[in-house]
Design a protein around this motif. Structure first.
Motif, PDB file in Angstrom:
ATOM      1  N   ARG A   1       0.848  -1.186   0.000  1.00  0.00           N
ATOM      2  CA  ARG A   1       0.000   0.000   0.000  1.00  0.00           C
ATOM      3  C   ARG A   1       0.885   1.237   0.000  1.00  0.00           C
ATOM      4  NH1 ARG A   1      -2.394  -2.828   4.587  1.00  0.00           N
ATOM      5  NH2 ARG A   1      -4.186  -4.032   3.894  1.00  0.00           N
ATOM      6  N   PHE A   2       0.536   2.194  -0.843  1.00  0.00           N
ATOM      7  CA  PHE A   2       1.249   3.458  -0.866  1.00  0.00           C
ATOM      8  C   PHE A   2       0.345   4.489  -1.534  1.00  0.00           C
ATOM      9  CE2 PHE A   2       2.279   1.160  -4.710  1.00  0.00           C
ATOM     10  CZ  PHE A   2       2.245   2.119  -5.718  1.00  0.00           C
ATOM     11  N   SER A   3       0.769   5.715  -1.493  1.00  0.00           N
ATOM     12  CA  SER A   3       0.019   6.759  -2.194  1.00  0.00           C
ATOM     13  C   SER A   3       0.935   7.407  -3.217  1.00  0.00           C
ATOM     14  CB  SER A   3      -0.507   7.812  -1.211  1.00  0.00           C
ATOM     15  OG  SER A   3       0.553   8.569  -0.672  1.00  0.00           O
ATOM     16  N   SER A   7      -3.011   9.892  -4.295  1.00  0.00           N
ATOM     17  CA  SER A   7      -3.969   8.841  -4.664  1.00  0.00           C
ATOM     18  C   SER A   7      -3.516   7.500  -4.083  1.00  0.00           C
ATOM     19  CB  SER A   7      -4.088   8.720  -6.190  1.00  0.00           C
ATOM     20  OG  SER A   7      -4.562   9.928  -6.744  1.00  0.00           O
ATOM     21  N   ALA A   8      -4.424   6.822  -3.398  1.00  0.00           N
ATOM     22  CA  ALA A   8      -4.088   5.552  -2.752  1.00  0.00           C
ATOM     23  C   ALA A   8      -3.929   4.440  -3.789  1.00  0.00           C
ATOM     24  CB  ALA A   8      -5.178   5.173  -1.759  1.00  0.00           C
ATOM     25  N   VAL A   9      -2.908   3.608  -3.602  1.00  0.00           N
ATOM     26  CA  VAL A   9      -2.649   2.459  -4.469  1.00  0.00           C
ATOM     27  C   VAL A   9      -2.452   1.240  -3.571  1.00  0.00           C
ATOM     28  CG1 VAL A   9      -1.162   1.435  -6.228  1.00  0.00           C
ATOM     29  CG2 VAL A   9      -1.514   3.922  -6.179  1.00  0.00           C
ATOM     30  N   GLU A  10      -3.115   0.152  -3.907  1.00  0.00           N
ATOM     31  CA  GLU A  10      -2.939  -1.095  -3.154  1.00  0.00           C
ATOM     32  C   GLU A  10      -2.769  -2.250  -4.137  1.00  0.00           C
ATOM     33  OE1 GLU A  10      -5.007  -3.843   0.344  1.00  0.00           O
ATOM     34  OE2 GLU A  10      -5.870  -1.908  -0.209  1.00  0.00           O
ATOM     35  N   TYR A  17       3.320  -2.904 -10.726  1.00  0.00           N
ATOM     36  CA  TYR A  17       2.963  -1.496 -10.885  1.00  0.00           C
ATOM     37  C   TYR A  17       4.212  -0.688 -11.219  1.00  0.00           C
ATOM     38  CZ  TYR A  17       0.696   2.984  -9.799  1.00  0.00           C
ATOM     39  OH  TYR A  17       0.161   4.242  -9.882  1.00  0.00           O
ATOM     40  N   LEU A  18       4.090   0.262 -12.146  1.00  0.00           N
ATOM     41  CA  LEU A  18       5.194   1.153 -12.499  1.00  0.00           C
ATOM     42  C   LEU A  18       5.037   2.473 -11.740  1.00  0.00           C
ATOM     43  CD1 LEU A  18       5.586   0.775 -16.380  1.00  0.00           C
ATOM     44  CD2 LEU A  18       6.947  -0.285 -14.577  1.00  0.00           C
ATOM     45  N   GLN A  19       6.001   2.775 -10.908  1.00  0.00           N
ATOM     46  CA  GLN A  19       6.012   4.062 -10.222  1.00  0.00           C
ATOM     47  C   GLN A  19       6.809   5.041 -11.084  1.00  0.00           C
ATOM     48  OE1 GLN A  19       7.639   2.844  -6.359  1.00  0.00           O
ATOM     49  NE2 GLN A  19       5.619   3.176  -5.476  1.00  0.00           N
ATOM     50  N   ARG A  20       6.111   5.975 -11.693  1.00  0.00           N
ATOM     51  CA  ARG A  20       6.751   6.890 -12.624  1.00  0.00           C
ATOM     52  C   ARG A  20       7.523   7.994 -11.907  1.00  0.00           C
ATOM     53  NH1 ARG A  20       1.487   8.602 -15.496  1.00  0.00           N
ATOM     54  NH2 ARG A  20       0.757   8.056 -13.406  1.00  0.00           N
ATOM     55  N   PRO A  21       8.576   8.511 -12.544  1.00  0.00           N
ATOM     56  CA  PRO A  21       9.351   9.596 -11.933  1.00  0.00           C
ATOM     57  C   PRO A  21       8.536  10.887 -11.907  1.00  0.00           C
ATOM     58  CG  PRO A  21      10.060   9.218 -14.199  1.00  0.00           C
ATOM     59  CD  PRO A  21       9.115   8.101 -13.848  1.00  0.00           C
ATOM     60  N   GLY A  22       8.869  11.748 -10.958  1.00  0.00           N
ATOM     61  CA  GLY A  22       8.204  13.043 -10.881  1.00  0.00           C
ATOM     62  C   GLY A  22       6.944  13.047 -10.045  1.00  0.00           C
ATOM     63  N   LEU A  23       6.511  11.877  -9.563  1.00  0.00           N
ATOM     64  CA  LEU A  23       5.324  11.785  -8.707  1.00  0.00           C
ATOM     65  C   LEU A  23       5.778  11.556  -7.268  1.00  0.00           C
ATOM     66  CD1 LEU A  23       2.986   9.533 -10.904  1.00  0.00           C
ATOM     67  CD2 LEU A  23       3.128  12.027 -10.834  1.00  0.00           C
ATOM     68  N   PRO A  28       1.730   5.959   3.766  1.00  0.00           N
ATOM     69  CA  PRO A  28       1.057   6.358   5.010  1.00  0.00           C
ATOM     70  C   PRO A  28       0.340   5.212   5.717  1.00  0.00           C
ATOM     71  CG  PRO A  28      -0.232   7.059   3.123  1.00  0.00           C
ATOM     72  CD  PRO A  28       1.045   6.505   2.576  1.00  0.00           C
ATOM     73  N   VAL A  29      -0.046   4.170   4.961  1.00  0.00           N
ATOM     74  CA  VAL A  29      -0.759   3.027   5.546  1.00  0.00           C
ATOM     75  C   VAL A  29       0.136   1.801   5.476  1.00  0.00           C
ATOM     76  CG1 VAL A  29      -2.807   1.557   5.412  1.00  0.00           C
ATOM     77  CG2 VAL A  29      -2.966   3.984   4.814  1.00  0.00           C
ATOM     78  N   PRO A  30       0.450   1.173   6.603  1.00  0.00           N
ATOM     79  CA  PRO A  30       1.335  -0.002   6.590  1.00  0.00           C
ATOM     80  C   PRO A  30       0.777  -1.125   5.722  1.00  0.00           C
ATOM     81  CG  PRO A  30       0.999   0.795   8.822  1.00  0.00           C
ATOM     82  CD  PRO A  30       0.006   1.503   7.955  1.00  0.00           C
TER      83      PRO A  30
END
Length: 210
Positions: A1-3, A7-10, A17-23, A28-30
């Protein structure tokens, strides 16, 4: 889990999932027993990439298929020379597999079953229990799970139980017998055998290493 930019992502098991640069990303949630493989790379994310060459930002994958490639990539990175060629080959094989499956949305039924197994891993669950709860035939459940996660519900349940056991071994002073019972194992010998198959050592050795 991350934001990501608020925006929340689980993600569930078997998803990528691709975490793009610049975001802006934060956690916040374990997460519950997070276990993941993280690859940092440079790439293009613009609209100039032809549609048939693009990789979706998220999708599903088969752990049974990609885990050997993850390990190959990891080993190549540890080579004295850097193993650049081996890293590149393994990385492109991973991207190819993800691209081929990127058009397949996650199967909601399989994700619900996986979440149920993980949340109730201490219970003596059987395939018939899943059949009654989700109204699927046993054969359909197995096919659905294999297609989504590359493994069987029984194997997934075993992995969830052993991950839970590892947490208890590290965070509590409960006996091995108590932990086995808390993770859904009525037979201590079955627990010991399953733990060694997954972790490569006994529960006592795991605790000593921690």
């Amino acid at each position: 889990r991350f934001s990501e930019d608020g925006s929340a992502v689980e993600l569930h098991s078997g998803q990528w999932y691709l975490q793009r640069p610049g975001l802006y990303q934060e956690g916040p949630v374990p997460s519950d027993s997070p276990r993941y493989f993280y690859i940092h790379f440079f790439g293009s994310f613009g609209e100039e990439i032809p549609p048939d060459s693009r990789l979706a930002l998220s999708g599903v994958f088969s752990p049974a298929t990609l885990t050997p490639l993850f390990r190959q990539l990891e080993r190549a990175a540890l080579l004295p020379t850097g193993g650049v060629l081996d890293q590149t080959i393994a990385f492109y094989q991973i991207l190819q597999d993800l691209r081929e499956k990127s058009g397949r949305p996650p199967e909601e039924g399989a994700l619900k079953i996986a979440a149920f197994l993980a949340e109730n891993c201490e219970q003596p669950l059987r395939l018939e229990d899943l059949q009654r709860r989700f109204s699927y035939s046993p054969n359909h459940i197995v096919r659905l799970f294999r297609s989504q996660f590359g493994t069987t519900p029984h194997r997934y349940l075993t992995l969830s139980r052993i991950r839970r056991a590892q947490q208890l071994l590290s965070a509590t002073d409960r006996s091995v017998a108590q932990i086995a019972a808390a993770c859904g194992y009525e037979d201590r010998s079955v627990f010991l055998r399953a733990f060694r198959q997954v972790a490569g050592c006994s529960p006592r050795e795991w605790r000593q290493r921690g």
